[in-house]
Motif scaffolding. Structure first.
Motif, short mmCIF file in Angstrom:
data_model
loop_
_atom_site.label_atom_id
_atom_site.label_comp_id
_atom_site.label_asym_id
_atom_site.label_seq_id
_atom_site.Cartn_x
_atom_site.Cartn_y
_atom_site.Cartn_z
N ASP A 197 -53.73 21.03 -16.12
CA ASP A 197 -53.79 19.70 -15.59
C ASP A 197 -54.39 19.89 -13.83
N GLN A 198 -54.02 21.16 -13.23
CA GLN A 198 -54.73 21.01 -12.03
C GLN A 198 -56.27 21.37 -12.12
N ALA A 234 -58.76 16.95 -2.87
CA ALA A 234 -58.75 18.22 -3.54
C ALA A 234 -57.51 19.13 -3.02
N ALA A 235 -57.53 18.75 -1.45
CA ALA A 235 -56.47 19.51 -0.68
C ALA A 235 -55.03 19.17 -1.34
N GLU A 236 -54.95 17.90 -1.44
CA GLU A 236 -53.63 17.32 -2.01
C GLU A 236 -53.09 17.75 -3.45
N ILE A 237 -54.30 17.81 -4.27
CA ILE A 237 -54.12 18.42 -5.47
C ILE A 237 -53.63 19.96 -5.52
N LEU A 238 -54.28 20.63 -4.69
CA LEU A 238 -53.93 22.05 -4.27
C LEU A 238 -52.73 22.25 -3.57
N ALA A 262 -58.02 20.05 -14.53
CA ALA A 262 -58.36 18.76 -15.00
C ALA A 262 -58.72 17.88 -13.67
N ALA A 263 -57.83 18.14 -13.09
CA ALA A 263 -57.81 17.20 -11.67
C ALA A 263 -59.14 17.66 -10.58
N LEU A 264 -59.06 18.80 -10.51
CA LEU A 264 -60.07 19.24 -9.60
C LEU A 264 -61.56 18.93 -10.47
N GLY A 265 -61.54 19.08 -11.71
CA GLY A 265 -62.83 18.72 -12.50
C GLY A 265 -63.18 17.38 -12.43
N GLU A 266 -62.35 16.40 -12.33
CA GLU A 266 -62.57 14.93 -12.23
C GLU A 266 -63.14 14.73 -10.79
N LEU A 267 -62.63 15.32 -9.75
CA LEU A 267 -63.47 15.24 -8.48
C LEU A 267 -64.77 15.61 -8.38
N TYR A 268 -64.83 16.75 -9.21
CA TYR A 268 -66.16 17.38 -9.13
C TYR A 268 -66.98 16.48 -10.06
N ARG A 269 -66.51 15.87 -11.05
CA ARG A 269 -67.47 15.07 -12.00
C ARG A 269 -67.84 13.89 -11.03
N ARG A 270 -66.85 13.16 -10.24
CA ARG A 270 -67.50 12.07 -9.65
C ARG A 270 -68.42 12.52 -8.53
N GLY A 316 -71.08 19.13 -14.68
CA GLY A 316 -70.37 17.92 -14.22
C GLY A 316 -69.20 17.36 -14.94
N PRO A 317 -68.98 17.15 -15.98
CA PRO A 317 -68.21 16.60 -16.77
C PRO A 317 -67.09 17.84 -17.46
N ARG A 318 -67.60 19.22 -17.41
CA ARG A 318 -67.11 20.14 -18.01
C ARG A 318 -66.44 21.11 -17.09
N MET A 319 -66.42 21.03 -15.61
CA MET A 319 -65.77 21.77 -14.63
C MET A 319 -64.33 22.11 -14.80
N GLY A 320 -63.53 20.80 -15.18
CA GLY A 320 -62.06 21.16 -15.57
C GLY A 320 -61.78 21.77 -16.92
N GLN A 321 -62.82 22.06 -17.84
CA GLN A 321 -62.35 22.90 -18.88
C GLN A 321 -62.77 24.38 -18.77
#
Length: 213
Positions: free
Chosen positions: A56-57, A166-170, A59-67, A104-109
């Protein structure tokens, strides 16, 4: 590998990261043990390291990176849009741009995301070289250590477009600043070679700017 081979063949790995093979945490720890041998300003050793493996963590960072990647690819500074009028460089730039778009869309994986951080009460308004110079060499050492152990990495910072999210996620305290986001995974294939670079004599200056001899 010899030191020269390690230094000249540690490349940013994006397309060839193995997204399916787990990376043992002990292997990451071994790389970080080497990383913290790097120099830091006044020997403060103010670095902190977040190793993110929770799905989950990640995926959340990966979504920021994708955006961030989506915005980056639209911008004039995207790698694939640079040096288009230079035949010797255009092709390389396009491949770099394509690899960024792929990750981009794969960072969270990616199995492991490493976030090197520096603990600093407040970023100075002027010279910040001492601050970032106290974490970036260690992060590069981590990447070299990973390469020597069969792991691929890439230096990325685009997620910092959304640094506060990102800081909030972490769960970062306010005095801890992120320096990068380093995807870490086993890589597919085995061929890495020195990259094409601008000749040294085009960027070397002796004693004063513009002096070549």
């Amino acid at each position: 590998m010899t030191p020269d081979e390690l230094l000249t063949t540690t490349r940013s790995v994006r397309r060839r990261l193995d997204l399916t093979r787990p990376v043992p945490i002990d292997l990451v720890r071994a790389c970080l043990e080497i990383a913290i041998q790097a120099p830091s300003g006044s020997n403060r050793q103010a670095w902190q390291w977040l190793v993110v493996t929770d799905p989950d963590q990640r995926a959340a960072l990966g979504e920021l990176y994708r955006r961030a990647v989506d915005s980056y690819l639209e911008s004039a500074s995207a790698a694939g849009k640079l040096f288009q009028d230079e035949p010797g460089r255009a092709g390389v730039q396009e491949r770099v741009g394509d690899s960024v778009a792929y990750l981009g869309p794969r960072m969270g994986q990616v199995p492991v995301l490493v976030v090197p951080c520096i603990q600093v009460a407040e970023l100075p308004p002027g010279n910040q070289a001492g601050v970032w110079g106290s974490i970036l060499p260690a992060a590069w050492s981590y990447m070299l250590a990973a390469r020597s152990r069969g792991l691929g990495t890439a230096w990325t910072t685009l997620h910092l477009t959304y640094e506060e999210e990102a800081a909030e996620i972490l769960g970062l305290p306010r005095d801890v600043r992120q320096a990068a986001l380093i995807p870490t995974a086993y890589y597919t294939g085995s061929t890495f070679k020195p990259a094409a670079r601008v000749p040294l004599d085009q960027v070397l200056h002796l004693d004063r700017w513009g002096s070549r001899d």
